[in-house]
Design an enzyme around this catalytic site. Structure first.
Site, PDB file in Angstrom:
ATOM      1  N   GLY A   1       1.045 -68.534 -91.995  1.00  0.00           N
ATOM      2  CA  GLY A   1       1.480 -69.807 -90.980  1.00  0.00           C
ATOM      3  C   GLY A   1       0.916 -69.307 -89.604  1.00  0.00           C
ATOM      4  O   GLY A   1       1.852 -69.135 -88.697  1.00  0.00           O
TER       5      GLY A   1
ATOM      6  N   TYR B   1      17.172 -77.274 -94.199  1.00  0.00           N
ATOM      7  CA  TYR B   1      16.760 -76.045 -93.578  1.00  0.00           C
ATOM      8  C   TYR B   1      17.402 -74.982 -93.808  1.00  0.00           C
ATOM      9  O   TYR B   1      17.139 -73.919 -94.211  1.00  0.00           O
ATOM     10  CB  TYR B   1      16.222 -76.664 -92.209  1.00  0.00           C
TER      11      TYR B   1
HETATM   12  N1  LIG Z   1      10.999 -71.430 -83.319  1.00  0.00           N
HETATM   13  C1  LIG Z   1      12.307 -71.348 -83.782  1.00  0.00           C
HETATM   14  O1  LIG Z   1      13.137 -71.640 -83.217  1.00  0.00           O
HETATM   15  C2  LIG Z   1      12.631 -70.612 -85.132  1.00  0.00           C
HETATM   16  C3  LIG Z   1      14.104 -70.145 -85.262  1.00  0.00           C
HETATM   17  C4  LIG Z   1      14.364 -69.612 -86.515  1.00  0.00           C
HETATM   18  C5  LIG Z   1      13.324 -69.484 -87.472  1.00  0.00           C
HETATM   19  N2  LIG Z   1      11.966 -69.786 -87.212  1.00  0.00           N
HETATM   20  C6  LIG Z   1      11.159 -69.661 -88.346  1.00  0.00           C
HETATM   21  O2  LIG Z   1       9.934 -69.299 -87.733  1.00  0.00           O
HETATM   22  C7  LIG Z   1       8.909 -69.486 -88.427  1.00  0.00           C
HETATM   23  C8  LIG Z   1       7.544 -70.093 -87.826  1.00  0.00           C
HETATM   24  O3  LIG Z   1       7.985 -70.989 -87.137  1.00  0.00           O
HETATM   25  P1  LIG Z   1       7.486 -71.697 -85.756  1.00  0.00           P
HETATM   26  O4  LIG Z   1       8.739 -71.632 -84.946  1.00  0.00           O
HETATM   27  O5  LIG Z   1       6.279 -70.516 -85.356  1.00  0.00           O
HETATM   28  O6  LIG Z   1       7.059 -73.011 -85.997  1.00  0.00           O
HETATM   29  P2  LIG Z   1       5.684 -73.803 -85.739  1.00  0.00           P
HETATM   30  O7  LIG Z   1       4.922 -73.361 -84.490  1.00  0.00           O
HETATM   31  O8  LIG Z   1       5.905 -75.380 -86.335  1.00  0.00           O
HETATM   32  O9  LIG Z   1       4.711 -72.831 -87.047  1.00  0.00           O
HETATM   33  C9  LIG Z   1       4.796 -72.809 -88.155  1.00  0.00           C
HETATM   34  C10 LIG Z   1       3.615 -72.286 -89.024  1.00  0.00           C
HETATM   35  O10 LIG Z   1       3.993 -72.416 -90.379  1.00  0.00           O
HETATM   36  C11 LIG Z   1       2.908 -73.297 -91.140  1.00  0.00           C
HETATM   37  N3  LIG Z   1       3.072 -73.574 -92.318  1.00  0.00           N
HETATM   38  C12 LIG Z   1       3.910 -74.647 -92.679  1.00  0.00           C
HETATM   39  N4  LIG Z   1       3.845 -74.827 -93.970  1.00  0.00           N
HETATM   40  C13 LIG Z   1       2.730 -73.964 -94.518  1.00  0.00           C
HETATM   41  C14 LIG Z   1       2.573 -73.980 -95.749  1.00  0.00           C
HETATM   42  N5  LIG Z   1       2.882 -74.419 -96.761  1.00  0.00           N
HETATM   43  N6  LIG Z   1       1.269 -72.710 -95.871  1.00  0.00           N
HETATM   44  C15 LIG Z   1       1.177 -71.960 -94.935  1.00  0.00           C
HETATM   45  N7  LIG Z   1       1.458 -72.436 -93.595  1.00  0.00           N
HETATM   46  C16 LIG Z   1       2.347 -73.136 -93.562  1.00  0.00           C
HETATM   47  C17 LIG Z   1       2.228 -74.137 -89.961  1.00  0.00           C
HETATM   48  O11 LIG Z   1       1.168 -74.438 -90.420  1.00  0.00           O
HETATM   49  P3  LIG Z   1       0.670 -76.085 -90.322  1.00  0.00           P
HETATM   50  O12 LIG Z   1       0.034 -75.872 -88.743  1.00  0.00           O
HETATM   51  O13 LIG Z   1      -0.455 -76.107 -91.249  1.00  0.00           O
HETATM   52  O14 LIG Z   1       1.644 -77.051 -90.360  1.00  0.00           O
HETATM   53  C18 LIG Z   1       2.423 -73.316 -88.802  1.00  0.00           C
HETATM   54  O15 LIG Z   1       1.448 -72.426 -88.597  1.00  0.00           O
HETATM   55  C19 LIG Z   1       9.471 -70.658 -89.721  1.00  0.00           C
HETATM   56  O16 LIG Z   1       9.545 -69.853 -90.832  1.00  0.00           O
HETATM   57  C20 LIG Z   1      10.772 -70.976 -88.941  1.00  0.00           C
HETATM   58  O17 LIG Z   1      11.560 -71.428 -89.867  1.00  0.00           O
HETATM   59  C21 LIG Z   1      11.733 -70.429 -86.299  1.00  0.00           C
END
Ligand SMILES: NC(=O)c1ccc[n+]([C@@H]2O[C@H](COP(=O)([O-])OP(=O)(O)OC[C@H]3O[C@@H](n4cnc5c(N)ncnc54)[C@H](OP(=O)(O)O)[C@@H]3O)[C@@H](O)[C@H]2O)c1
Length: 283
Positions: free
Chosen positions: A10, A147
């Protein structure tokens, strides 16, 4: 510490992209992955990462093929299970499909990628697995049932895996993040497949308002979190001289959630201890 090769899922945005850039800056090797065409992460390739297409919801055999190719071409020392997104929705209102698709990515995706990497880590009796957990996996919040369910599931699975693989010198850690400023709460990314029920109007409206206000104003800085996560894996910087923690919350909001949860848990243990202990057989 010797140069490590990190495989990250991701990487198109947010924590994954930030992770890839920070690792490269620190002199390690990065295998950055994205679902769809690798041109989506061409800027990471230009920065020095090797890029591969990897959709964590693909069939297990397909994921194993990609991981095999990556391992044979570059090796893997650290797996970062980062890919994920938010299916929002109140518990009763959310479509069943919303739960199922959320689990396909946030939970089964992690299981499949981890299972694909583990045979290589077992063989060399070395390797580190990172899980990106959430404050939503410590305490549930209204409007985040699908979630939070996946992030709680991740916590449980991680606890089992950690104990089962420790004797093989496979290290693992789950980072539990509070609200960090990425695209995760962007209206184009957050899914909300809801069947509204009037009784829940006030709660649903408050959730929608909260998400709107929080998007883009999250207190957490992804770069700071990522540098700490890298320090922890490498035993450098803030982690120098410290043992790998079992889990590490990141962000003051996450700390507040964790404290509240554990204080409540302890209060229940204390208030109900006699009752809790009273259920064993008499012999
Ligand atoms: N930001 C926060 O506040 C926060 C807090 C707690 C946990 N997290 C966790 O951190 C992780 C990353 O999130 P983020 O905050 O960086 O959000 P983000 O900017 O939306 O990035 C999410 C990434 O996951 C990818 N993804 C989604 N579905 C996928 C799939 N089926 N196969 C491969 N890649 C996929 C997305 O790719 P696409 O561009 O193709 O959609 C994107 O690259 C997640 O697991 C999230 O639950 C985030």
């Amino acid at each position: 510490m010797p140069q490590l090769t990190w495989l990250i899922t991701g990487c198109t945005s947010g924590l994954g992209e930030t992770f890839a850039r920070a690792i490269l800056e620190r002199g390690d090797k990065v295998i950055a992955t994205t679902r769809g065409d690798v041109s989506r992460i061409s800027s990471l390739a230009e920065a020095g990462a090797k890029t591969y297409s990897l959709d964590v919801t693909a069939p297990k055999a397909e994921i194993e093929e990609v991981v095999k190719k990556i391992y044979e071409e570059h090796g893997i020392d650290v797996l970062v299970n980062n890919a994920g997104y938010i299916e929002a929705g109140l518990c009763e209102e959310a479509d069943l499909e919303s739960y199922q698709t959320q689990f396909e990515t946030n939970f089964f995706g992690v299981v499949k990628v981890t299972q694909a990497v583990l045979p290589y880590f077992r063989k060399k009796q070395d390797g580190t697995i990172i899980f990106v957990g959430s404050s939503g996996g410590i305490g549930g919040e209204p409007g985040a049932g699908p979630y939070c369910a996946t992030k709680f599931a991740l916590e449980g699975w991680y606890d089992c895996l950690k104990q089962e693989t420790a004797h093989l010198n496979i290290k693992s850690v789950i980072f539990e993040l509070g609200f960090f400023r990425t695209k995760i709460m962007d209206p184009n990314n957050i899914k909300f497949r809801s069947n509204p029920i009037a009784d829940y109007d006030p709660i649903r409206n408050a959730v929608v308002q909260f998400v709107g206000q929080m998007n883009g104003k999250q207190p957490g800085d992804p770069k700071k979190a990522i540098n700490i996560m890298i320090d922890v894996v490498k035993g450098e910087g803030v982690a120098e001289g410290k043992a790998l923690p079992e889990r590490l919350p990141l962000g003051s909001d996450c700390l507040a959630t964790l404290r509240k949860k554990r204080v409540n848990d302890l209060a229940i243990c204390n208030e109900w201890e006699d009752v809790i202990r009273s259920t064993n057989h008499d012999e």
